[in-house]
Design an enzyme around this catalytic site. Structure first.
Site, PDB file in Angstrom:
ATOM      1  N   HIS A  64       1.929  24.826   8.757  1.00 24.24           N
ATOM      2  CA  HIS A  64       1.325  23.847   7.853  1.00 24.24           C
ATOM      3  C   HIS A  64      -0.057  24.340   7.409  1.00 24.24           C
ATOM      4  CE1 HIS A  64       4.061  20.219   8.994  1.00 24.24           C
ATOM      5  NE2 HIS A  64       4.509  20.877   7.954  1.00 24.24           N
ATOM      6  N   ASP A  66      -3.020  23.149   6.888  1.00 19.79           N
ATOM      7  CA  ASP A  66      -4.286  22.846   7.554  1.00 19.79           C
ATOM      8  C   ASP A  66      -4.482  23.669   8.824  1.00 19.79           C
ATOM      9  OD1 ASP A  66      -2.113  21.241   8.506  1.00 19.79           O
ATOM     10  OD2 ASP A  66      -3.511  19.946   9.572  1.00 19.79           O
ATOM     11  N   ASP A 210       0.849  20.980  16.352  1.00 19.68           N
ATOM     12  CA  ASP A 210       1.094  19.570  16.125  1.00 19.68           C
ATOM     13  C   ASP A 210       2.375  19.183  16.864  1.00 19.68           C
ATOM     14  OD1 ASP A 210      -1.054  19.693  14.419  1.00 19.68           O
ATOM     15  OD2 ASP A 210       0.067  19.321  12.600  1.00 19.68           O
TER      16      ASP A 210
END
Length: 314
Positions: A64, A66, A210
């Site tokens: 991802h 970020d 995450d």
């Protein structure tokens, strides 16, 4: 081992928090290991006392933006600065194609050697001081948590005591330092453990993001000294966490409790809990501490030194 947080926001940066990146500083070997590299990480490094020139390894959890948009820029800057230090990068298999595409279309020419390794659960790296392993987490795309385990160090060898016992210097000292039992030329048997001080117990740092609560995170964090775990949402927003496969503050605390870690540091906070909103980060902290008392909130540029424990050699 010193942990410096360079970005603690989830998804997008805020005025006070950049997106994900954590630096693990190893002063004894003048190295920095970086975990994730969101957009703007090199700016955060320049504003901190972490030296870019000491970065030798970078570990990426997942693809991802970020967590990866700052990576190519950082590598390019290292090259322009003339850093001679080789860099090893570990991450999901797709990371290799991503970096190749960035280099191709931006025509970046790196002056230093960069090696990229696609990871699988298990041991990724080992030397005389550390073992690094990874485990699969539970997110919308493949995501990996990392465990950095420092090996135990023998206690200080008491040369004065060895001399008083009439033990001649030489290779025998190496055996005694390793705690071996040695037979001297005069027939005496000496246990090296009797000549060594307290063993320095290796420290363990775990980085999980995450992910929603999962057994993989618990397994990776077992008996850790420090668990860095995402806490994107408050407990009352648990449905959002389940929908997006992120963690709440209480999920992070449950991982810490079940795994038996010593310290939980929560990070990767949703901007919805910024100051001025109904729910704020202090509320997430209170939720977590109700389950796991040794919990703190990460903030950008915060440094946490991982304490070392000593135990008497048996």
């Amino acid at each position: 081992m010193e942990i410096t947080f360079l970005g603690t926001s989830s998804g997008v940066p805020t005025r006070s928090r950049n997106v994900s990146s954590v630096a693990l500083r190893l002063p004894q070997r003048a190295e920095v290991w970086l975990f994730d590299c969101g957009e703007g990480t090199q700016h955060q490094l320049l504003r901190s006392d972490v030296k870019i020139s000491q970065i030798t390894r970078i570990f990426i959890t997942h693809m991802h933006g970020d967590h990866i948009y700052g990576l190519m820029g950082l590598l390019a800057s290292c090259g322009l600065a003339g850093n001679a230090q080789d860099i090893e990068i570990y991450g999901p298999p797709d990371l290799i194609d991503y970096l190749k595409a960035c280099a191709k279309y931006s025509q970046v020419k790196l002056s230093h050697r960069v090696r990229v390794y696609g990871v699988r659960p298990g041991i990724l790296y080992e030397d005389e001081e550390f073992t690094v392993s990874c485990g699969l987490l539970k997110h919308r795309i493949p995501a990996f948590g990392y465990r950095i385990a420092e090996k135990n160090r023998p206690g200080r060898f008491d040369v004065e005591k060895a001399t008083a016992l009439g033990i001649p210097p030489g290779p025998i000292y190496g055996q005694l330092k390793r705690g071996e039992v040695v037979t001297l030329p005069d027939g005496r048997r000496i246990n090296g453990k009797d000549l060594c001080g307290e063993t320095e117990t290796g420290r363990k740092v775990i980085y999980c993001t995450d992910t929603v609560f999962c057994d993989g995170a618990v397994e990776l964090a077992q008996d850790g000294d420090v668990l860095i775990h995402e806490a994107t949402f408050a407990h009352q927003d648990a449905q959002l966490a389940f929908d997006r496969l992120h963690s709440t503050s209480t999920m992070a605390a449950q991982v810490a409790l079940i795994a038996g870690v010593k310290q939980l540091i929560m990070t990767h906070f949703s901007p919805r809990y910024a100051p001025g909103n109904v729910l704020q980060l202090d509320d997430l902290l209170a939720e977590a501490k109700a389950i796991f008392a040794n919990t703190i909130l990460a903030r950008d540029f915060m440094t946490y030194e991982v304490p070392r424990l000593r135990r008497k050699t048996e």
